[in-house]
Design a protein around this motif. Sequence first.
Motif, PDB file in Angstrom:
ATOM      1  N   LYS A 146      24.333  95.802  67.464  1.00 38.07           N
ATOM      2  CA  LYS A 146      25.439  96.551  66.854  1.00 38.07           C
ATOM      3  C   LYS A 146      25.383  98.023  67.242  1.00 38.07           C
ATOM      4  O   LYS A 146      26.404  98.650  67.529  1.00 38.07           O
ATOM      5  CB  LYS A 146      25.384  96.419  65.330  1.00 38.07           C
ATOM      6  CG  LYS A 146      25.798  95.064  64.782  1.00 38.07           C
ATOM      7  CD  LYS A 146      25.765  95.084  63.266  1.00 38.07           C
ATOM      8  CE  LYS A 146      26.045  93.706  62.682  1.00 38.07           C
ATOM      9  NZ  LYS A 146      27.421  93.257  62.940  1.00 38.07           N
ATOM     10  N   ARG A 148      23.956  99.329  69.934  1.00 35.07           N
ATOM     11  CA  ARG A 148      24.313  99.460  71.353  1.00 35.07           C
ATOM     12  C   ARG A 148      25.823  99.376  71.550  1.00 35.07           C
ATOM     13  O   ARG A 148      26.403 100.144  72.329  1.00 35.07           O
ATOM     14  CB  ARG A 148      23.607  98.356  72.152  1.00 35.07           C
ATOM     15  CG  ARG A 148      23.892  98.397  73.651  1.00 35.07           C
ATOM     16  CD  ARG A 148      23.337  99.645  74.297  1.00 35.07           C
ATOM     17  NE  ARG A 148      23.703  99.712  75.703  1.00 35.07           N
ATOM     18  CZ  ARG A 148      23.375 100.697  76.523  1.00 35.07           C
ATOM     19  NH1 ARG A 148      22.645 101.714  76.069  1.00 35.07           N
ATOM     20  NH2 ARG A 148      23.749 100.685  77.785  1.00 35.07           N
ATOM     21  N   LYS A 149      26.473  98.465  70.838  1.00 29.26           N
ATOM     22  CA  LYS A 149      27.928  98.326  70.932  1.00 29.26           C
ATOM     23  C   LYS A 149      28.626  99.600  70.469  1.00 29.26           C
ATOM     24  O   LYS A 149      29.595 100.063  71.089  1.00 29.26           O
ATOM     25  CB  LYS A 149      28.385  97.130  70.091  1.00 29.26           C
ATOM     26  CG  LYS A 149      29.862  96.778  70.214  1.00 29.26           C
ATOM     27  CD  LYS A 149      30.155  95.471  69.493  1.00 29.26           C
ATOM     28  CE  LYS A 149      31.619  95.046  69.676  1.00 29.26           C
ATOM     29  NZ  LYS A 149      32.531  95.858  68.852  1.00 29.26           N
ATOM     30  N   ALA A 150      28.129 100.197  69.379  1.00 28.95           N
ATOM     31  CA  ALA A 150      28.719 101.438  68.875  1.00 28.95           C
ATOM     32  C   ALA A 150      28.584 102.561  69.895  1.00 28.95           C
ATOM     33  O   ALA A 150      29.502 103.386  70.057  1.00 28.95           O
ATOM     34  CB  ALA A 150      28.054 101.838  67.555  1.00 28.95           C
ATOM     35  N   GLU A 152      28.315 102.122  73.232  1.00 25.02           N
ATOM     36  CA  GLU A 152      29.197 101.803  74.352  1.00 25.02           C
ATOM     37  C   GLU A 152      30.658 102.073  74.013  1.00 25.02           C
ATOM     38  O   GLU A 152      31.456 102.424  74.897  1.00 25.02           O
ATOM     39  CB  GLU A 152      29.003 100.340  74.760  1.00 25.02           C
ATOM     40  CG  GLU A 152      27.652 100.082  75.415  1.00 25.02           C
ATOM     41  CD  GLU A 152      27.397  98.612  75.694  1.00 25.02           C
ATOM     42  OE1 GLU A 152      28.171  97.764  75.184  1.00 25.02           O
ATOM     43  OE2 GLU A 152      26.407  98.318  76.405  1.00 25.02           O
ATOM     44  N   GLU A 153      31.016 101.941  72.734  1.00 27.41           N
ATOM     45  CA  GLU A 153      32.383 102.239  72.294  1.00 27.41           C
ATOM     46  C   GLU A 153      32.574 103.714  71.994  1.00 27.41           C
ATOM     47  O   GLU A 153      33.651 104.126  71.556  1.00 27.41           O
ATOM     48  CB  GLU A 153      32.702 101.408  71.051  1.00 27.41           C
ATOM     49  CG  GLU A 153      32.803  99.914  71.334  1.00 27.41           C
ATOM     50  CD  GLU A 153      32.994  99.083  70.074  1.00 27.41           C
ATOM     51  OE1 GLU A 153      32.794  99.630  68.956  1.00 27.41           O
ATOM     52  OE2 GLU A 153      33.338  97.896  70.195  1.00 27.41           O
ATOM     53  N   LYS A 154      31.514 104.511  72.204  1.00 31.44           N
ATOM     54  CA  LYS A 154      31.548 105.973  72.033  1.00 31.44           C
ATOM     55  C   LYS A 154      31.894 106.378  70.603  1.00 31.44           C
ATOM     56  O   LYS A 154      32.536 107.413  70.362  1.00 31.44           O
ATOM     57  CB  LYS A 154      32.514 106.612  73.039  1.00 31.44           C
ATOM     58  CG  LYS A 154      32.166 106.272  74.483  1.00 31.44           C
ATOM     59  CD  LYS A 154      32.981 107.074  75.474  1.00 31.44           C
ATOM     60  CE  LYS A 154      32.697 106.646  76.904  1.00 31.44           C
ATOM     61  NZ  LYS A 154      31.262 106.739  77.263  1.00 31.44           N
ATOM     62  N   ARG A 155      31.441 105.594  69.633  1.00 40.22           N
ATOM     63  CA  ARG A 155      31.709 105.911  68.233  1.00 40.22           C
ATOM     64  C   ARG A 155      30.914 107.120  67.745  1.00 40.22           C
ATOM     65  O   ARG A 155      31.289 107.753  66.754  1.00 40.22           O
ATOM     66  CB  ARG A 155      31.396 104.701  67.354  1.00 40.22           C
ATOM     67  CG  ARG A 155      32.332 103.515  67.590  1.00 40.22           C
ATOM     68  CD  ARG A 155      32.015 102.364  66.667  1.00 40.22           C
ATOM     69  NE  ARG A 155      32.368 102.678  65.283  1.00 40.22           N
ATOM     70  CZ  ARG A 155      32.045 101.907  64.240  1.00 40.22           C
ATOM     71  NH1 ARG A 155      31.320 100.805  64.443  1.00 40.22           N
ATOM     72  NH2 ARG A 155      32.399 102.239  63.020  1.00 40.22           N
ATOM     73  N   ASP A 285      35.108 107.152  62.275  1.00 40.54           N
ATOM     74  CA  ASP A 285      36.239 106.217  62.338  1.00 40.54           C
ATOM     75  C   ASP A 285      36.250 105.197  61.199  1.00 40.54           C
ATOM     76  O   ASP A 285      37.221 104.476  61.001  1.00 40.54           O
ATOM     77  CB  ASP A 285      36.281 105.500  63.690  1.00 40.54           C
ATOM     78  CG  ASP A 285      35.032 104.651  63.965  1.00 40.54           C
ATOM     79  OD1 ASP A 285      34.321 104.285  63.010  1.00 40.54           O
ATOM     80  OD2 ASP A 285      34.782 104.362  65.150  1.00 40.54           O
ATOM     81  N   GLU A 287      35.305 102.335  60.812  1.00 42.40           N
ATOM     82  CA  GLU A 287      35.562 100.939  61.158  1.00 42.40           C
ATOM     83  C   GLU A 287      34.350 100.060  60.877  1.00 42.40           C
ATOM     84  O   GLU A 287      33.259 100.298  61.383  1.00 42.40           O
ATOM     85  CB  GLU A 287      35.950 100.829  62.635  1.00 42.40           C
ATOM     86  CG  GLU A 287      36.317  99.423  63.069  1.00 42.40           C
ATOM     87  CD  GLU A 287      36.706  99.357  64.537  1.00 42.40           C
ATOM     88  OE1 GLU A 287      36.766  98.244  65.075  1.00 42.40           O
ATOM     89  OE2 GLU A 287      36.941 100.418  65.148  1.00 42.40           O
ATOM     90  N   ASP A 292      29.396  95.833  58.311  1.00 46.30           N
ATOM     91  CA  ASP A 292      28.242  95.839  59.203  1.00 46.30           C
ATOM     92  C   ASP A 292      26.942  95.898  58.411  1.00 46.30           C
ATOM     93  O   ASP A 292      25.937  95.277  58.786  1.00 46.30           O
ATOM     94  CB  ASP A 292      28.308  97.026  60.168  1.00 46.30           C
ATOM     95  CG  ASP A 292      29.240  96.782  61.335  1.00 46.30           C
ATOM     96  OD1 ASP A 292      29.571  95.600  61.571  1.00 46.30           O
ATOM     97  OD2 ASP A 292      29.633  97.744  62.010  1.00 46.30           O
TER      98      ASP A 292
END
Length: 365
Positions: A146, A148-150, A152-155, A285, A287, A292
């Motif tokens: 999770k 890593r995904k955040a 990569e999504e530039k959160r 954001d 989201e 999570d």
Amino acid sequence: MGKLRFAILGCGRISKKHAEAIANNHREVELIAVCDHKDKKMEATIDKYYEILSINKSNINNNIKKYLDYKEMLKDESIDVVAIATQSGYHAKITIDCLNRGKHVIVEKPMALSLEDAEEMISTSRKKNLKLTVCYQNRFNPPIQKLRKAIEEKRFGKIVNGTARILWNRDDNYYKQSDWRGTWELDGGALMNQCIHNIDLLQWMLGGKVDRVYANTGNFLRNIEAEDFGVIIIRFQNEAIGMVEGSVCVYPENLEETLSIFGEKGTAVIGGIAVNKIETWNFEDKENIESDVENQEIYTTGVYGDGHTPLFKDTIDAIKQDREPYITGEEGKKSLEIVLAAYKSQYYSKKILFPVGNVSTLEFK
């Protein structure tokens, strides 16, 4: 392609996780050989494999071969993959021997104790067109995925810094169990053995490409050659700063293994027994913030975590699909270079610029 045939080389404590991972992937693989210099350890590893499969060994014809000499084992052409779980100082030579005999390799961390050896492992795997996976199983933890995904999504927006804290206890009895532990020739200290998993995660999250490292380490309490406590400051090429605090001196037991990432628009802290639990999860954001945290799976029962099974599955798929494994030799080398740079920084009392050149733990003996 039928079932891949695995061998486990080195039947110490971590080998049980390898046996478990092979058993959990039993529809695609099988364990056909183990190797160690002690028969009792080989039997324990085989027992773990059958335990996970819910098979009573006394009721079957156990055909898992046992070897005292791994070079004899490598003569068995039916072995497709070797999982290496020996002392760290032997990882490089054994890996290269396995690759030269046509075997894919999953090697425990650290992949080597010198950068020259790590590079030879990588080049041999490329030349032989064989898969080389370095066993950083915590990358597969759901909270780490999770995170890593955040990223990569530039959160997080612009990432400012990250911190890896490994505050554990390893007393003198731990080091007395095996004479290789804590030595420069076969192990290294807290940073190389206990902390390198979290150092891998830190560099992975902060950008991977390092500009310079400065470190202070010391031996305060443990009767070993290498360090029992160390701190590292890592400046990345993207200007982010990573900080590592690693100890085996915490009284009276393990306190935490935590990875924290701080950015312009987000803050995340992953903790738990094996960086397997979201402790803080705040983003501008908003989201999925509550879901999570509330819906996370916390299932590990030990410091090794439960990432070996998906790591082995990824390697199996990489072999069958002829693609790169998730954690290649090149990825495994990154955290190794940081730890060796930290040792060099302590030894020469200066910051170390990257790339660091050929460095080995033996340089600090």
